[in-house]
Design a protein around this motif. Sequence first.
Motif, PDB file in Angstrom:
ATOM      1  N   GLU A  68       0.863  -1.254   0.033  1.00 36.51           N
ATOM      2  CA  GLU A  68       0.104  -0.025  -0.097  1.00 36.51           C
ATOM      3  C   GLU A  68       1.015   1.129   0.101  1.00 36.51           C
ATOM      4  N   PRO A  69       0.811   1.993  -1.243  1.00 36.43           N
ATOM      5  CA  PRO A  69       1.805   3.187  -1.108  1.00 36.43           C
ATOM      6  C   PRO A  69       1.416   4.231  -0.033  1.00 36.43           C
ATOM      7  N   ASN A  70       0.436   4.386   0.719  1.00 35.97           N
ATOM      8  CA  ASN A  70       0.353   5.397   1.817  1.00 35.97           C
ATOM      9  C   ASN A  70       0.988   4.993   2.822  1.00 35.97           C
ATOM     10  N   PHE A  71       1.852   5.915   3.565  1.00 37.30           N
ATOM     11  CA  PHE A  71       2.485   5.756   4.752  1.00 37.30           C
ATOM     12  C   PHE A  71       1.270   5.674   5.851  1.00 37.30           C
ATOM     13  N   LEU A  72       1.239   4.619   6.716  1.00 33.27           N
ATOM     14  CA  LEU A  72       0.413   4.447   7.617  1.00 33.27           C
ATOM     15  C   LEU A  72      -0.927   3.908   7.141  1.00 33.27           C
ATOM     16  N   GLY A  73      -0.797   3.545   5.875  1.00 28.20           N
ATOM     17  CA  GLY A  73      -2.216   3.151   5.302  1.00 28.20           C
ATOM     18  C   GLY A  73      -2.543   1.618   5.519  1.00 28.20           C
ATOM     19  N   ASP A  74      -1.870   1.001   6.310  1.00 34.67           N
ATOM     20  CA  ASP A  74      -2.059  -0.475   6.638  1.00 34.67           C
ATOM     21  C   ASP A  74      -3.726  -0.762   6.848  1.00 34.67           C
ATOM     22  N   HIS A  75      -4.076  -1.731   6.245  1.00 33.82           N
ATOM     23  CA  HIS A  75      -5.627  -2.259   6.592  1.00 33.82           C
ATOM     24  C   HIS A  75      -5.899  -3.484   5.882  1.00 33.82           C
TER      25      HIS A  75
END
Length: 232
Positions: A68-75
């Motif tokens: 997932e490219p977003n930093f802190l976008g873990d889901h």
Amino acid sequence: MLGFFYFDPLYFLFLIPGMLLAGWAQMRVRSAYDRGKRQMASSGLTGAQTAQRILDMQGIHNVRVAREPNFLGDHYDPRHKVLKLSPDVYDGRTISAVGIAAHEVGHAIQDARRYSPLVIRNGMVPLASTGSSLSVIFIFAGLLISSLQFLAVVGLALFALTVIFQLVNLPVEFDASKRARAVLVDGGIIAPHEDPLVAKVLNAAALTYVAATLVAILQLAYFAIRVMGSRE
Ligand SMILES: [Zn+2]
């Protein structure tokens, strides 16, 4: 009447404790993440490899691990059965990376086992996301324009719905972390002496959910007082 947009002492009275708590939770998370980031996990596995290994051990074969490219976008995306990990977590070999990856797998395990709070939470997502964007607009419109007073009540109900959503979400988050720590230790991915630091990282993350929920409850109380007070 417009004045309360700019300065309402009551609003600050309700908001300040919540903001202090949220700020404190954010600091705790940062310091726990930083500590966890400085310590390499003894397994040598990346977050992505950890996630894949847990999925295999749990017999879950229909979930894909993706970057997932977003930093802190873990889901975890239950609709597409994809576990999305941010670059730091995907490639990281630290305690923080492994802990966060395992937490997200915890959600995939909940989904595979039809864990009921998760089922309820997922069912509420469309309503809650509509509610959160419209509720405040409705409340302000209803408070400002007396012929639209009913809108404030509708907005208040929508806002209450988003608070209920956050409350349902809390056990889901705590349970995911509990499952994560258990599979990490039982599966031999995390050594027993590493578990306390994993716990610290995951508990800090859970604390931000608790803080956000408390802020939302305080806001709901404030809006309820305003809306009820404005009704004649
Ligand atoms: Zn979670």
